[in-house]
Design a protein around this motif. Structure first.
Motif, PDB file in Angstrom:
ATOM      1  N   LEU A   1     -13.888  56.284   3.457  1.00 34.69           N
ATOM      2  CA  LEU A   1     -12.972  56.914   2.551  1.00 34.69           C
ATOM      3  C   LEU A   1     -11.860  57.850   3.294  1.00 34.69           C
ATOM      4  CD1 LEU A   1     -11.612  56.671  -0.290  1.00 34.69           C
ATOM      5  CD2 LEU A   1     -13.335  58.405  -0.964  1.00 34.69           C
TER       6      LEU A   1
ATOM      7  N   SER B   1     -10.169  55.496  -5.492  1.00 37.32           N
ATOM      8  CA  SER B   1     -11.232  56.402  -5.771  1.00 37.32           C
ATOM      9  C   SER B   1     -10.936  57.032  -7.193  1.00 37.32           C
ATOM     10  CB  SER B   1     -11.315  57.429  -4.681  1.00 37.32           C
ATOM     11  OG  SER B   1     -12.114  58.474  -5.012  1.00 37.32           O
TER      12      SER B   1
ATOM     13  N   CYS C   1     -13.642  58.861  -8.390  1.00 34.27           N
ATOM     14  CA  CYS C   1     -14.524  60.124  -8.428  1.00 34.27           C
ATOM     15  C   CYS C   1     -14.567  61.054  -7.338  1.00 34.27           C
ATOM     16  CB  CYS C   1     -16.063  59.316  -8.369  1.00 34.27           C
ATOM     17  SG  CYS C   1     -16.514  58.775  -7.002  1.00 34.27           S
TER      18      CYS C   1
ATOM     19  N   GLY D   1     -15.113  60.410  -4.100  1.00 34.14           N
ATOM     20  CA  GLY D   1     -16.040  60.230  -3.091  1.00 34.14           C
ATOM     21  C   GLY D   1     -17.242  60.734  -3.240  1.00 34.14           C
TER      22      GLY D   1
ATOM     23  N   GLY E   1     -19.661  58.851  -5.134  1.00 38.18           N
ATOM     24  CA  GLY E   1     -20.622  57.701  -5.126  1.00 38.18           C
ATOM     25  C   GLY E   1     -20.778  57.370  -6.771  1.00 38.18           C
ATOM     26  N   ILE E   2     -19.842  57.512  -7.549  1.00 40.36           N
ATOM     27  CA  ILE E   2     -20.184  57.309  -9.025  1.00 40.36           C
ATOM     28  C   ILE E   2     -19.265  56.290  -9.509  1.00 40.36           C
ATOM     29  CG2 ILE E   2     -19.589  58.076 -11.224  1.00 40.36           C
ATOM     30  CD1 ILE E   2     -20.076  61.028  -9.981  1.00 40.36           C
ATOM     31  N   CYS E   3     -17.970  55.994  -8.824  1.00 43.22           N
ATOM     32  CA  CYS E   3     -16.887  55.153  -9.750  1.00 43.22           C
ATOM     33  C   CYS E   3     -16.981  53.860  -9.051  1.00 43.22           C
ATOM     34  CB  CYS E   3     -15.479  55.794  -9.489  1.00 43.22           C
ATOM     35  SG  CYS E   3     -14.982  55.757  -7.954  1.00 43.22           S
ATOM     36  N   SER E   4     -17.308  53.587  -7.837  1.00 38.62           N
ATOM     37  CA  SER E   4     -17.377  52.246  -7.098  1.00 38.62           C
ATOM     38  C   SER E   4     -16.109  51.622  -6.955  1.00 38.62           C
ATOM     39  CB  SER E   4     -18.244  51.334  -7.841  1.00 38.62           C
ATOM     40  OG  SER E   4     -17.515  50.612  -8.831  1.00 38.62           O
ATOM     41  N   LYS E   5     -15.144  52.466  -7.009  1.00 36.30           N
ATOM     42  CA  LYS E   5     -13.800  51.872  -6.826  1.00 36.30           C
ATOM     43  C   LYS E   5     -13.460  51.780  -5.297  1.00 36.30           C
ATOM     44  CE  LYS E   5     -12.261  52.061 -11.152  1.00 36.30           C
ATOM     45  NZ  LYS E   5     -12.152  51.012 -12.040  1.00 36.30           N
ATOM     46  N   CYS E   6     -14.285  52.415  -4.528  1.00 34.31           N
ATOM     47  CA  CYS E   6     -14.116  52.587  -3.068  1.00 34.31           C
ATOM     48  C   CYS E   6     -14.761  51.317  -2.244  1.00 34.31           C
ATOM     49  CB  CYS E   6     -14.355  53.657  -2.368  1.00 34.31           C
ATOM     50  SG  CYS E   6     -16.124  54.158  -2.601  1.00 34.31           S
TER      51      CYS E   6
ATOM     52  N   LEU F   1     -20.103  51.157  -0.234  1.00 36.21           N
ATOM     53  CA  LEU F   1     -19.324  52.251  -0.899  1.00 36.21           C
ATOM     54  C   LEU F   1     -18.429  52.872   0.199  1.00 36.21           C
ATOM     55  CD1 LEU F   1     -21.294  53.703  -3.582  1.00 36.21           C
ATOM     56  CD2 LEU F   1     -19.495  51.672  -4.052  1.00 36.21           C
TER      57      LEU F   1
ATOM     58  N   CYS G   1     -17.176  55.774   0.232  1.00 33.49           N
ATOM     59  CA  CYS G   1     -17.270  57.083   0.408  1.00 33.49           C
ATOM     60  C   CYS G   1     -18.427  57.438   0.981  1.00 33.49           C
ATOM     61  CB  CYS G   1     -17.041  57.650  -0.901  1.00 33.49           C
ATOM     62  SG  CYS G   1     -18.186  57.241  -2.186  1.00 33.49           S
TER      63      CYS G   1
HETATM   64  S1  FES Z   1     -14.908  56.835  -4.260  1.00 31.15           S
HETATM   65 FE1  FES Z   1     -16.095  56.844  -6.155  1.00 31.15          FE
HETATM   66  S2  FES Z   1     -17.855  55.621  -5.682  1.00 31.15           S
HETATM   67 FE2  FES Z   1     -16.720  55.979  -3.634  1.00 31.15          FE
END
Ligand code: FES
Length: 680
Positions: free
Chosen positions: A26, A38, A40, A42, A44-49, A92, A94
């Protein structure tokens, strides 16, 4: 291969560079300007990355990727995989760290600026870049020894974690800040709007909130209102809804609504209230229908002609009814949607109104310009948005001109003796045999032609109810092609045309499309008055286009684009027979569908597109048809079918028109070309 500064290549963008070993994917993406989402920040919550690392040799990139190019799956990823599931091979971004040369693919769903997919033949992709997006922040807990407000610590976190200036927090959100922070364990998700003077917090949720944010793209027409519920991140339309504009009861066309405002004290306010109530009802209805929490609808983009625009804003449109057609404001505006009466969505949702081009050329034309981008075309392109008022754009890379022309509602089936709006039962396609002069037709809601076996049964009990805009255009054009109507628009008598379907009606003639007795309904005919109404409408349209061509100093255009919901249903051949549009090869006429609605959707999902159209509108040259002396000359010459003086060589090549004249007692005409049967 360098183990200190590994090389990294991102696909599909092709962006590449070197980063210190141990950099997360990221971080590397941010450093190299790669579009990786992203929410969140970075954590590790949103999984958008999510990314897909490559392995092995990539000769194209000059990189070989070792098995251990990225750090192994860590606890955060394993936990995420157990709880939500990571697709095979995905990581992920991030969490994964770059340890050696790497090739990293960013799948479309992980790109923040996804492309708004266009359905048009000439696809022009527009990257999403929404004004409001979700943002997760971890806020420091209050400290007795360093007292500060929760909002101030939230803003410090925004600066630290998102590199953002302090965000404004409206009074409607502020009371929810403290409970949200405490409930979310000092982590909250914000809906952050990029306002002109900095970020604004539109909403706040405890912890991580991941429902998609949505917006409404609204095309506010004088006859109909169309509304598209759109995912702001993807540009995808989730649901669409439409309604008649309730202002119709105050006047069918724009000028009668301006007159209503002039003649009736409080009339403008009545019309404002009516349209706002309808918009709010539509917004509430579409959210329910799509199962979307109205609170997730945080953006609105609106397009409309100047009168619609002013009435929506609560501005009396009286100045638009007379020269010099002064607008109260022509610039784009961003304001709370609630201020426009759209209160059923997020209370802090922002509404963006596209800029107006001129007193008669509105934000709907600006939206068409945004969608069709004539300023990027090598070909000189004429774009016609046909409705009660026609918006016309002519341009290419060098210059773009715009005007609007008062076509009236005839193209929508109004002012036509058997006319009706496009609805089941309306005749929408017509063919007339040039030999027998017999018609056949298709109606909306039935796949069969009227001379197909089983047509009556397929039609159902409601039968044929009238003729809609595209139907009357085809009927008149077919009558011209079959020699039932002459170049001046006169319908011939039965004796002149050899068809008993031509029947006297007072001092003029009409042509019977459908005898009521056959279906138990009423007769459906094309009268001389109908043809005159179509001639007036098409003359206004053509004259507007001609004025713009005069300004450009050209007699021909390279392409024609028919926009508007109605434009999608006009047959290019029939439009040209009537002389609605200038003569061009038929394969250079394209329908753009609802280009104004598409433009609204693009503006809804992209701040960059908003800035682009604001800039382009300043450069568009406005031509005011109402005060151009040449307009009247063009209008008169365009009254003939297809035109009194302009040659139509392309049309003559594909559909030679019979030379008939019914004004001087002329006889049955001879065709200039061979008789033909046209395909259905
Ligand atoms: S930026 Fe959110 S999980 Fe990686």
């Amino acid at each position: 291969m360098s183990r200190e500064m590994p090389r990294v290549v991102f696909t599909p963008s092709g962006k590449r560079g070197q980063v210190p070993v141990g950099t997360t994917v990221l971080e590397a993406a941010r450093q190299l300007g790669v579009d990786l989402d992203s929410v969140c920040g970075g954590r590790g919550i949103c999984s958008k990355c999510q990314i897909l690392p490559g392995r092995g040799a990539f000769p194209k990139h000059g990189v070989t990727v070792a098995e251990d190019a990225l750090s192994p799956l860590n606890d955060v990823e394993r936990r995420y995989d157990e709880k939500r599931g990571l697709a095979p091979g995905r990581r992920l971004g991030c969490q994964a760290r770059i340890l050696a040369d790497a090739v990293i693919d960013v799948p479309p769903e992980s790109q923040l600026h996804r492309q708004v997919v266009r359905k048009a033949a000439e696809v022009r992709a527009v990257a999403t870049d929404p004004a409001t997006r979700l943002c997760l922040v971890e806020v420091a807990e209050p400290d007795l020894h360093a007292p500060s407000g929760d909002l101030q610590r939230l803003n410090a976190a925004l600066a630290d974690q998102w590199d953002l200036p302090p965000a404004a927090c409206p009074l409607s959100v502020l009371p929810r800040l403290q409970p949200a922070l405490r409930k979310g364990g000092w982590t909250v998700t914000l809906a952050l709007h990029r306002g002109p003077s900095g970020p604004e917090i539109l909403d706040i949720w405890p912890g991580f909130f991941e429902a998609p944010l949505c917006g409404l793209a609204i095309d506010l027409g004088s006859t109909t209102i169309a509304l598209h519920l759109t995912d702001l991140a993807t540009g995808d339309v989730i649901a669409s809804a439409g309604a008649m504009n309730p202002q119709i009861r105050f006047g069918e066309d724009l000028m009668s609504r301006v007159s209503y405002a002039m003649m009736n004290p409080g009339g403008a306010a009545e019309m404002t209230a009516a349209v706002r109530a309808t918009l709010d009802g539509l917004a509430a209805g579409i959210a329910t229908e799509a199962g979307i929490d109205p609170r997730c609808i945080v953006e609105v983009a609106l397009v409309g002609n100047p009168v619609m625009h002013h009435l929506l804003l609560g501005i009396d449109p009286v100045e638009l009814g007379q020269a010099p057609f002064a607008l109260a404001t022509s610039e784009a505006a961003t304001l709370p949607a609630a201020a426009l009466g759209i209160g059923s969505i997020n209370p802090e949702a922002r509404a963006y109104l596209l800029p107006l081009i001129a007193g008669h050329v509105g934000a709907d034309a600006a939206a068409v310009a945004l969608s069709e981008a004539p300023e990027t075309s090598d070909d000189l392109t004429l774009i016609v948005d046909v409705g009660t008022n026609a918006e016309i754009l002519l341009g290419d890379r060098t210059r773009v001109l715009a005007c609007s022309s008062p076509t009236g509602p005839a193209f929508e089936g109004a002012q036509i003796s058997s006319g009706q709006r496009a609805a089941p039962g309306a005749i929408e396609r017509v063919r007339i045999d040039p030999e027998t002069k017999e018609p056949r037709f298709r109606v909306i809601g039935c796949e069969l032609w009227s001379d197909d076996p089983g047509f009556a049964a397929a039609l159902g009990p409601a039968g044929v109810t009238g003729i809609c805009g595209s139907g009357i255009i085809e009927a008149v054009a077919e009558m011209r092609m079959a020699g039932l109507v002459d170049g001046s628009g006169l319908i011939g008598s039965a004796a002149q045309t050899g068809s008993d379907r031509c029947r006297p009606e007072g001092r003029t003639q009409s042509y019977l499309l459908l005898a009521g007795a056959a279906t138990g309904g009423r007769d459906i005919a094309v009268t001389q008055g109908d043809i005159r109404a179509i001639q007036l409408a098409k003359s206004a349209l053509y004259a507007g286009a001609r004025l713009l061509m005069d300004r450009r100093g050209v007699d021909r255009v390279d392409r024609v684009v028919l926009a508007g919901a109605f434009g999608a249903h006009i047959s290019p051949l029939h439009a040209m027979v009537l002389g609605m549009i200038p003569d061009v090869p038929l394969d250079r006429v394209r329908s753009a569908g609802n280009a104004a609605g598409t433009g609204a959707r693009i503006a809804l999902c992209s701040v960059a597109a908003r800035r682009l159209i604001e800039e382009n509108v300043r450069r568009i040259e406005k031509v005011e048809t109402a005060i151009e002396p040449r307009f009247q000359d063009h209008f008169v010459a365009a009254n003939a079918l297809p035109h009194a003086s302009d040659p139509f060589p392309e049309l003559a090549r594909i559909a030679p028109l019979p030379r008939v004249d019914f004004n001087t007692g002329g006889s049955r005409g001879k065709s200039e070309g061979r008789r033909r049967r046209r395909p259905r």
